[in-house]
Write a protein that holds these residues in place. Structure first.
Motif, PDB file in Angstrom:
ATOM      1  N   TYR A  51       0.833  -1.205   0.000  1.00 28.02           N
ATOM      2  CA  TYR A  51       0.000   0.000   0.000  1.00 28.02           C
ATOM      3  C   TYR A  51       0.867   1.255   0.000  1.00 28.02           C
ATOM      4  O   TYR A  51       0.564   2.234  -0.710  1.00 28.02           O
ATOM      5  N   THR A  55       0.734   3.768  -3.412  1.00 26.77           N
ATOM      6  CA  THR A  55       0.232   5.139  -3.315  1.00 26.77           C
ATOM      7  C   THR A  55       1.339   6.151  -3.600  1.00 26.77           C
ATOM      8  O   THR A  55       1.088   7.200  -4.210  1.00 26.77           O
ATOM      9  N   HIS A 138      -2.147  12.100   5.947  1.00 30.56           N
ATOM     10  CA  HIS A 138      -3.218  11.166   5.585  1.00 30.56           C
ATOM     11  C   HIS A 138      -4.242  11.773   4.634  1.00 30.56           C
ATOM     12  O   HIS A 138      -4.975  11.030   3.966  1.00 30.56           O
ATOM     13  N   HIS A 142      -1.133  11.965  -1.286  1.00 29.44           N
ATOM     14  CA  HIS A 142      -1.336  10.548  -1.602  1.00 29.44           C
ATOM     15  C   HIS A 142      -2.776  10.237  -2.017  1.00 29.44           C
ATOM     16  O   HIS A 142      -2.994   9.603  -3.058  1.00 29.44           O
ATOM     17  N   THR A 146      -3.951   9.526  -6.018  1.00 33.14           N
ATOM     18  CA  THR A 146      -4.640   8.273  -6.340  1.00 33.14           C
ATOM     19  C   THR A 146      -5.898   8.552  -7.138  1.00 33.14           C
ATOM     20  O   THR A 146      -6.168   7.891  -8.159  1.00 33.14           O
ATOM     21  N   THR A 297       6.346   8.690   4.151  1.00 30.90           N
ATOM     22  CA  THR A 297       5.838   7.871   3.061  1.00 30.90           C
ATOM     23  C   THR A 297       6.357   6.446   3.139  1.00 30.90           C
ATOM     24  O   THR A 297       5.600   5.484   2.943  1.00 30.90           O
ATOM     25  N   THR A 314      -2.449   4.867   8.916  1.00 25.31           N
ATOM     26  CA  THR A 314      -1.907   5.063   7.568  1.00 25.31           C
ATOM     27  C   THR A 314      -2.398   3.998   6.591  1.00 25.31           C
ATOM     28  O   THR A 314      -2.885   4.327   5.498  1.00 25.31           O
ATOM     29  N   TRP A 318      -4.740   4.597   3.293  1.00 21.40           N
ATOM     30  CA  TRP A 318      -4.314   4.277   1.930  1.00 21.40           C
ATOM     31  C   TRP A 318      -5.296   3.301   1.280  1.00 21.40           C
ATOM     32  O   TRP A 318      -5.601   3.411   0.104  1.00 21.40           O
TER      33      TRP A 318
END
Length: 540
Positions: A51, A55, A138, A142, A146, A297, A314, A318
């Protein structure tokens, strides 16, 4: 209400799979929670690194699309203009991409991280700074990257090459005609499955927070599962009424209402709170976020051994963003015709990230300040009554608390309705052969299924079941998204070469142009063979 000629095999296969899950959860809720826990634990412990890498790959791919050679390619014909204004477009992004989650976690997440930070000493200034940093992490690049790469693939093939608005269409450069066969049906069914659980998670969060707000404000309303189910039922009726009006009325007007109410609520808290500290928090948090982005990350806590924060926050986020990407991405693609790739990616990533940073700076700082002043009262209530009460415990301390809490409940309800309405619209598209305006009957069926899925997950294990289902559904779809990016890149590379050749052809002598014309014709034929079949112009 349902035209059998417009629905596809994806509709029936998806209905069958989701119905089995609903029946399973309705009659064997404890078994559902147990099985979800086993699968969730295996994925988070064994494939958590996947994951994080995937991401991050989406973030890098989005940067490449912004600064690379394909930025000027338009999502549509060369003379197409954007279908919606910037304000309406951003309202759509705000409603679909952030939804009720931003309101739910605005106070909750910074306070939770303050008392249980990833590495700092709890309940210190360092913990407060780290809590804001990880909250923005969060909700930052990212998730929006996506969404952006997924939406771009759909919009590119749909509006530039007139393909059906299906996820399988984006795989034509890789798998050719198999995108229209069983493999394509499998791809679209997986997208539907991820979409159902992604939206159900959001609806579950919305229902629990509406119930918490009503229960916290009115003593006669209990904060129980039964109340949650009643809220889901009422909201289902409302979003089905909204669904009858279509995207240019119901969803559009609700999106305007959402962004106006959200900005008004944020402005109210900003003016009455420590405004200077909020602004300073915004700049500091943005700086810390950008400076520590690589370490956050790729951090897997391999050597510390403590994975609680990573798994609970996290990895869940994701998975949530990946699971939401077919829903949000399809909706964003639907409303983005006429924009260039560079404009699209910047709009879908940069603007929401800045807004999220300011949102959490306002509500996070205000919540932390109030919690500290009152001796940790918000954190205590969260432990006793659940995270969903954090926002209302904070708003209770504001002037005109009853009115402000009422506005907050209205905002959450409006988000709830809009997300469900948009979800039924997207599911209708995916199961009706990619039609941009699916029938009302199909949308009603998916609306009922979304409500039933959210109810079953709450019945099976509350918010933990919602989170586990999200993590599981996102895993296979993340693999699918990797191949989607490869397919998009292959198509963009081919078309960019053609566009460059066309430019050179216009600049050189007649003999060169004739030779290039032949070569261009050959390349165009080869490129067209890799694309999904175009639809009739009447669809537009």
């Amino acid at each position: 209400m349902i035209n059998s000629r417009t629905i596809t095999a994806v509709f029936w296969v998806s209905i069958a799979i989701v119905s089995v899950f609903i029946i399973w959860g309705a009659f064997f809720p404890s078994n559902v929670e147990y099985v979800l826990g086993l699968v969730d634990g295996f994925i988070s412990k064994t494939f958590g690194w996947f994951y994080l890498l995937v991401t991050t790959g989406f973030v890098l791919f989005a940067l490449f699309l912004i600064f690379g050679p394909y930025g000027k390619i338009k999502l549509g014909k060369s003379d197409d203009q954007p279908e919606y204004s910037y304000f309406t477009w951003f309202a759509f992004l705000f409603t679909a991409g952030m939804g009720v989650g931003l309101v739910f976690y605005g106070v909750t997440e910074p306070i939770t991280h303050f008392y249980s930070p990833p590495s700092a000493e709890p309940e210190t200034m360092a913990a407060a700074e780290e809590s804001m940093q990880y909250t923005l992490f969060h909700w930052g690049f990212h998730p929006w990257a996506t969404y952006a790469v997924f939406a771009l693939a759909l919009a590119y093939f749909k509006f530039r090459h007139r393909a059906p608005a299906l996820i399988s269409s984006a795989f034509a450069p890789l798998i050719g005609d198999r995108a229209k066969g069983p493999l394509g049906i499998g791809i679209d069914t997986l997208a539907v499955f991820a979409t159902v659980f992604g939206i159900a998670t959001s609806l579950g969060l919305g229902a629990t927070q509406i119930t918490a707000g009503l229960s916290y404000t009115f003593e006669g309303i209990p904060n129980t599962l039964v109340t949650n189910l009643i809220v889901i039922l009422v909201i289902t009726v409302l979003f089905m009424l909204s669904a009858t009006t279509g995207i240019n009325r119901g969803i559009r007007y609700l999106s305007w209402l959402n962004i106006i109410l959200a900005i008004a609520l944020m402005g109210f808290v900003f003016i009455l709170g420590s405004s200077v500290q909020m602004i300073e928090s915004f700049t500091t948090t943005m700086g810390n976020y950008l400076q520590n982005l690589p370490s956050m990350t790729f951090g897997m806590n391999t050597f510390e051994g403590d994975r609680e924060f990573l798994n609970a926050w996290t990895l869940f986020y994701w998975a949530w963003w990946i699971g939401w990407s077919p829903f949000v991405g399809t909706f964003i693609a639907r409303v983005s015709r006429g924009r260039t790739i560079r404009e699209f990616v910047i709009g879908v990533t940069a603007i929401p990230v800045v807004f999220s940073a300011f949102w959490f700076s306002v509500f996070g700082i205000a919540g932390l300040e109030m919690d500290s002043t009152e001796g940790g009262i918000i954190h205590q209530l969260m432990n006793e009554m659940g995270n969903e009460v954090a926002l209302f415990a904070f708003l209770e301390s504001t002037p005109m608390a009853a009115v402000v809490i009422g506005i907050a409940v209205l905002l959450i309800s409006s988000f709830f309705v809009t997300s469900a309405d948009s979800g039924t619209f997207v599911l209708g598209m995916l199961t009706s052969g990619g039609k941009l305006n699916p029938s009302m009957g199909v949308k009603v069926i998916w609306g009922i299924i979304l409500a039933a899925t959210a109810a079953v997950l709450l019945w099976s294990g509350g918010l933990s079941a919602l989170q586990m289902a999200m993590l599981i559904a996102a895993f296979p779809f993340a693999i699918l998204m990797i191949f989607m990016c490869v397919s998009l890149l292959k198509a963009l590379k081919s078309e960019h070469g053609i566009l460059q050749m066309e430019l050179k052809q216009r600049e050189h002598d007649p003999e060169f142009r004739e030779n290039q014309r032949k070569e261009l014709r050959r390349r165009r034929k080869g490129f067209q063979k890799t694309l999904p079949d175009a639809e009739d112009e009447g669809e537009y």
